[in-house]
Structure formats: structure tokens, C-alpha cells
Design a protein around this motif. Structure first.
Motif, PDB file in Angstrom:
ATOM      1  N   UNK A 129       0.820  -1.225   0.000  1.00 29.95           N
ATOM      2  CA  UNK A 129       0.000   0.000   0.000  1.00 29.95           C
ATOM      3  C   UNK A 129       0.850   1.270   0.000  1.00 29.95           C
ATOM      4  N   UNK A 130       1.843   1.431   0.909  1.00 28.10           N
ATOM      5  CA  UNK A 130       2.664   2.644   0.835  1.00 28.10           C
ATOM      6  C   UNK A 130       3.485   2.719  -0.452  1.00 28.10           C
ATOM      7  N   UNK A 131       3.860   1.580  -1.015  1.00 28.07           N
ATOM      8  CA  UNK A 131       4.595   1.607  -2.279  1.00 28.07           C
ATOM      9  C   UNK A 131       3.712   2.131  -3.409  1.00 28.07           C
ATOM     10  N   UNK A 132       2.469   1.705  -3.428  1.00 25.17           N
ATOM     11  CA  UNK A 132       1.531   2.206  -4.440  1.00 25.17           C
ATOM     12  C   UNK A 132       1.236   3.691  -4.212  1.00 25.17           C
ATOM     13  N   UNK A 133       1.151   4.093  -2.953  1.00 28.22           N
ATOM     14  CA  UNK A 133       0.938   5.512  -2.639  1.00 28.22           C
ATOM     15  C   UNK A 133       2.149   6.353  -3.043  1.00 28.22           C
ATOM     16  N   UNK A 134       3.341   5.757  -2.927  1.00 27.84           N
ATOM     17  CA  UNK A 134       4.561   6.439  -3.383  1.00 27.84           C
ATOM     18  C   UNK A 134       4.479   6.743  -4.874  1.00 27.84           C
ATOM     19  N   UNK A 135       4.077   5.750  -5.633  1.00 27.14           N
ATOM     20  CA  UNK A 135       3.985   5.909  -7.080  1.00 27.14           C
ATOM     21  C   UNK A 135       2.971   6.986  -7.444  1.00 27.14           C
ATOM     22  N   UNK A 136       1.851   6.972  -6.740  1.00 26.42           N
ATOM     23  CA  UNK A 136       0.813   7.980  -6.990  1.00 26.42           C
ATOM     24  C   UNK A 136       1.328   9.385  -6.678  1.00 26.42           C
ATOM     25  N   UNK A 137       2.034   9.533  -5.550  1.00 29.75           N
ATOM     26  CA  UNK A 137       2.589  10.839  -5.162  1.00 29.75           C
ATOM     27  C   UNK A 137       3.669  11.280  -6.145  1.00 29.75           C
ATOM     28  N   UNK A 138       4.460  10.349  -6.624  1.00 25.41           N
ATOM     29  CA  UNK A 138       5.519  10.670  -7.594  1.00 25.41           C
ATOM     30  C   UNK A 138       4.913  11.196  -8.887  1.00 25.41           C
ATOM     31  N   UNK A 140       2.093  12.671  -9.241  1.00 24.84           N
ATOM     32  CA  UNK A 140       1.478  13.989  -8.981  1.00 24.84           C
ATOM     33  C   UNK A 140       2.533  15.057  -8.739  1.00 24.84           C
ATOM     34  N   UNK A 141       3.756  14.623  -8.510  1.00 27.17           N
ATOM     35  CA  UNK A 141       4.818  15.578  -8.205  1.00 27.17           C
ATOM     36  C   UNK A 141       4.769  16.088  -6.779  1.00 27.17           C
ATOM     37  N   UNK A 142       4.119  15.321  -5.890  1.00 31.45           N
ATOM     38  CA  UNK A 142       3.984  15.710  -4.490  1.00 31.45           C
ATOM     39  C   UNK A 142       5.145  15.070  -3.705  1.00 31.45           C
ATOM     40  N   UNK A 143       6.229  15.806  -3.577  1.00 32.53           N
ATOM     41  CA  UNK A 143       7.432  15.264  -2.944  1.00 32.53           C
ATOM     42  C   UNK A 143       7.238  15.005  -1.452  1.00 32.53           C
ATOM     43  N   UNK A 144       6.443  15.816  -0.795  1.00 30.76           N
ATOM     44  CA  UNK A 144       6.215  15.627   0.647  1.00 30.76           C
ATOM     45  C   UNK A 144       5.458  14.327   0.911  1.00 30.76           C
ATOM     46  N   UNK A 145       4.402  14.103   0.126  1.00 29.02           N
ATOM     47  CA  UNK A 145       3.628  12.868   0.282  1.00 29.02           C
ATOM     48  C   UNK A 145       4.480  11.654  -0.097  1.00 29.02           C
ATOM     49  N   UNK A 146       5.309  11.836  -1.110  1.00 28.55           N
ATOM     50  CA  UNK A 146       6.188  10.741  -1.534  1.00 28.55           C
ATOM     51  C   UNK A 146       7.139  10.358  -0.399  1.00 28.55           C
ATOM     52  N   UNK A 150       7.324   6.797   1.424  1.00 28.53           N
ATOM     53  CA  UNK A 150       8.580   6.068   1.318  1.00 28.53           C
ATOM     54  C   UNK A 150       9.047   5.609   2.696  1.00 28.53           C
ATOM     55  N   UNK A 151       8.976   6.508   3.667  1.00 28.84           N
ATOM     56  CA  UNK A 151       9.380   6.136   5.033  1.00 28.84           C
ATOM     57  C   UNK A 151       8.513   5.003   5.582  1.00 28.84           C
ATOM     58  N   UNK A 152       7.217   5.063   5.282  1.00 25.35           N
ATOM     59  CA  UNK A 152       6.305   4.011   5.732  1.00 25.35           C
ATOM     60  C   UNK A 152       6.635   2.690   5.043  1.00 25.35           C
ATOM     61  N   UNK A 153       6.911   2.758   3.761  1.00 22.43           N
ATOM     62  CA  UNK A 153       7.271   1.554   3.005  1.00 22.43           C
ATOM     63  C   UNK A 153       8.547   0.911   3.561  1.00 22.43           C
ATOM     64  N   UNK A 154       9.568   1.734   3.791  1.00 24.08           N
ATOM     65  CA  UNK A 154      10.841   1.221   4.310  1.00 24.08           C
ATOM     66  C   UNK A 154      10.649   0.588   5.685  1.00 24.08           C
ATOM     67  N   UNK A 181      17.014  -0.196  -1.875  1.00 29.41           N
ATOM     68  CA  UNK A 181      18.114   0.717  -1.538  1.00 29.41           C
ATOM     69  C   UNK A 181      18.172   1.876  -2.528  1.00 29.41           C
ATOM     70  N   UNK A 182      17.900   1.600  -3.787  1.00 31.12           N
ATOM     71  CA  UNK A 182      17.883   2.653  -4.807  1.00 31.12           C
ATOM     72  C   UNK A 182      16.822   3.706  -4.475  1.00 31.12           C
ATOM     73  N   UNK A 183      15.632   3.260  -4.122  1.00 29.73           N
ATOM     74  CA  UNK A 183      14.555   4.192  -3.786  1.00 29.73           C
ATOM     75  C   UNK A 183      14.921   5.032  -2.564  1.00 29.73           C
ATOM     76  N   UNK A 184      15.596   4.410  -1.612  1.00 27.64           N
ATOM     77  CA  UNK A 184      16.003   5.124  -0.402  1.00 27.64           C
ATOM     78  C   UNK A 184      17.122   6.122  -0.701  1.00 27.64           C
ATOM     79  N   UNK A 185      18.082   5.716  -1.515  1.00 27.49           N
ATOM     80  CA  UNK A 185      19.240   6.569  -1.815  1.00 27.49           C
ATOM     81  C   UNK A 185      18.871   7.793  -2.651  1.00 27.49           C
ATOM     82  N   UNK A 186      17.898   7.633  -3.552  1.00 31.74           N
ATOM     83  CA  UNK A 186      17.568   8.726  -4.474  1.00 31.74           C
ATOM     84  C   UNK A 186      16.224   9.366  -4.146  1.00 31.74           C
ATOM     85  N   UNK A 187      15.909   9.400  -2.865  1.00 34.05           N
ATOM     86  CA  UNK A 187      14.642   9.985  -2.441  1.00 34.05           C
ATOM     87  C   UNK A 187      14.599  11.497  -2.677  1.00 34.05           C
ATOM     88  N   UNK A 188      15.769  12.137  -2.661  1.00 41.66           N
ATOM     89  CA  UNK A 188      15.794  13.606  -2.781  1.00 41.66           C
ATOM     90  C   UNK A 188      15.715  14.068  -4.234  1.00 41.66           C
TER      91      UNK A 188
END
Length: 260
Positions: A129-138, A140-146, A150-154, A181-188
Motif C-alpha cells: 500500500x505505501x509503495x503504491x501511494x509512493x507511485x501515486x505521489x511521484x 502527482x509531483x507531491x514530494x512531501x507525500x512521496x 517512502x518512510x512508511x514503506x521502508x 536501496x535505490x529508492x532510499x538513496x535517491x529519495x531527494x
């Protein structure tokens, strides 16, 4: 024939007894870890840790004798126990993190003992669920929600990760760990990575694969074996009894004919 039937019966009685003993051992381990988890959820970290220490001593001694466990499995079990104990003794760690660490240990113990559907697969929704929400936020360009998702997914992924090491081939664990690890490293600077959407898709596909592979509703082999062999023994004894009845009846019939 009677000796053969007796031998078969003794064998399966012995087999069943040892299987029950094995289940009793697992039940004791399950009871300790679940009591510990319940105490930790209630905020009683001292008693929760005491139960974990008792379990660690017994479980590690048993695990080292288990030929099915690889050195990597033993290392994973030991590290997961230590992480949970350190977490419970650290007042600075968030209560939810303490629960997560003990829950991860609970799932790991189950993964090491079960032959069928492991408990960690029940975490599918919590992870996906948080992974799918990450994709949705990405999208939309909503970096805060992403970032939040992401933190919830990890957090959820870390709970099941020790179980993945125990249950999955090394290459699969290495692949999914690399993707996460890629998703975590390139979160910014995710926007600057052209293939970022592709990495999200790969991560989702790989996780769905490991959650869904090997699902089965067939009973465990040991239970199925006891059940089927029990039927075989009963059937064999019934057949032998029927043959004896027919033989005795024929003898009596011949005896009557002779007397006549």
C-alpha cells in the motif's frame, strides 16, 4: 502378515509421536515470542525483553543443531534477536520501532519453522500500500507525500526483511534489496533520474512476485502423511480381518460338508 502390520503400525505411531513432539517445541517457542510481542505492545519492555532472552537461549541452541539452517540463516536469527533486545533496552527508540523489531523476530521464527504459507506474506498489504501511494505521489509531483509514504514503506519492508533472507534464494534477496536501496538513496533528487519510474515498477513487480509465489492451500506434509497413513493402516487391518473372516467361513463350510 500380522508381523508386517504390527511393524507398520509401530513405525507410524513412532513417526506421529516425534511429529507431535516437534509441534510442541514450536508451540513453546511461538508462545514465548507472542507473549513478548504482546508485552512490548503494552509498553512493558522489561518483561518483554526477559522473555526474548529466555527464547534466544533455547532457540539458538536448537537452531545450531538444525541441519536445514545455513550459516547465513543462523547469523540472521542471531542479529535479529540482538536488534530486538537492543531496541527494547534503548529508551530513545520510538515505541512503534520496538514493536516492529519484535514483530520482525516473530515473523522470522515462523519463517524458520513453517513449511507452508509463512506469516510474513500476510504483510503484503502493509508493504504494498505505501509503495503504491509512493507511485501515486511521484506521478502527482507531491514530494512531501512521496517522502512520507517512502518512510512508511521502508519501515514495513524492514520488518519482513529477515524473513526474506531466511525464505528466499540469495539472488532474489539481493535483487529486491538493491531496488529498495535505490529508492532510499535517491529519495531527494528522484526527478533527475530518467529511469526512476522504471525502478518503481520493478520494485512493485518484484515484491508482488515474492509475496505471491508458492502460495498453497495443501495441508503440511507431516499432517497429510499422518492422515493418509492412518487410512492405509485402517484399510489394511480391515482387509486382513475380512480375509480371515472369509477363510474361517470357508473352513466351517467344508467341515459341515464333510460331516454331512
Amino acid at each position: 502378515m500380522k508381523k508386517l502390520i504390527a511393524g507398520i503400525s509401530v513405525f507410524f505411531i513412532f513417526f506421529s509421536f516425534n511429529t507431535v513432539k516437534g509441534y510442541a517445541k514450536i508451540d513453546q517457542e511461538t508462545s514465548l515470542i507472542e507473549k513478548s510481542l504482546s508485552l512490548v505492545q503494552d509498553g512493558d519492555y522489561v518483561h518483554g525483553a526477559n522473555l526474548l532472552e529466555q527464547l534466544e537461549s533455547k532457540y539458538m541452541a536448537s537452531a545450531k543443531k538444525n541441519k536445514d539452517f545455513t550459516p547465513k540463516d543462523l547469523e540472521t536469527i542471531s542479529v535479529t534477536f540482538q536488534n530486538a533486545l537492543v531496541s527494547l533496552s534503548n529508551d530513545g527508540i520510538d515505541p512503534q520501532e520496538k514493536v516492529a523489531d519484535v514483530l520482525g523476530l516473530r515473523l522470522l521464527i515462523d519463517a524458520g519453522e513453517t513449511t507452508m504459507q509463512p506469516m510474513w506474506k500476510e504483510m503484503k498489504k502493509s508493504v504494498m500500500t505505501p509503495l503504491q501511494n509512493m507511485e501515486s505521489a511521484y506521478k502527482r509531483g507531491n514530494s512531501e507525500a512521496y517522502e512520507t509514504q517512502l518512510n512508511q514503506f521502508l519501515h514495513q519492508f524492514e520488518i519482513i526483511y529477515p524473513s526474506l533472507i531466511m525464505d528466499l534464494p540469495y539472488d532474489e534477496v539481493k535483487k529486491i534489496n538493491s531496488l529498495v536501496s535505490f529508492l532510499d538513496d535517491y529519495r531527494i533528487n528522484q526527478e533527475s533520474i530518467p529511469a526512476f519510474q522504471q525502478k518503481l515498477d520493478e520494485t512493485k513487480s518484484e515484491l508482488l512476485f515474492i509475496f505471491d509465489q508458492g502460495n498453497s492451500i495443501i495441508p503440511p506434509v507431516s499432517i497429510w502423511t499422518i492422515f493418509t497413513t492412518g487410512i492405509i493402516i485402517v484399510g489394511t487391518l480391515s482387509y486382513v480381518g475380512w480375509r480371515k473372516y472369509i477363510g474361517d467361513r470357508n473352513k466351517n463350510k467344508k467341515r459341515r460338508e464333510h460331516n454331512d
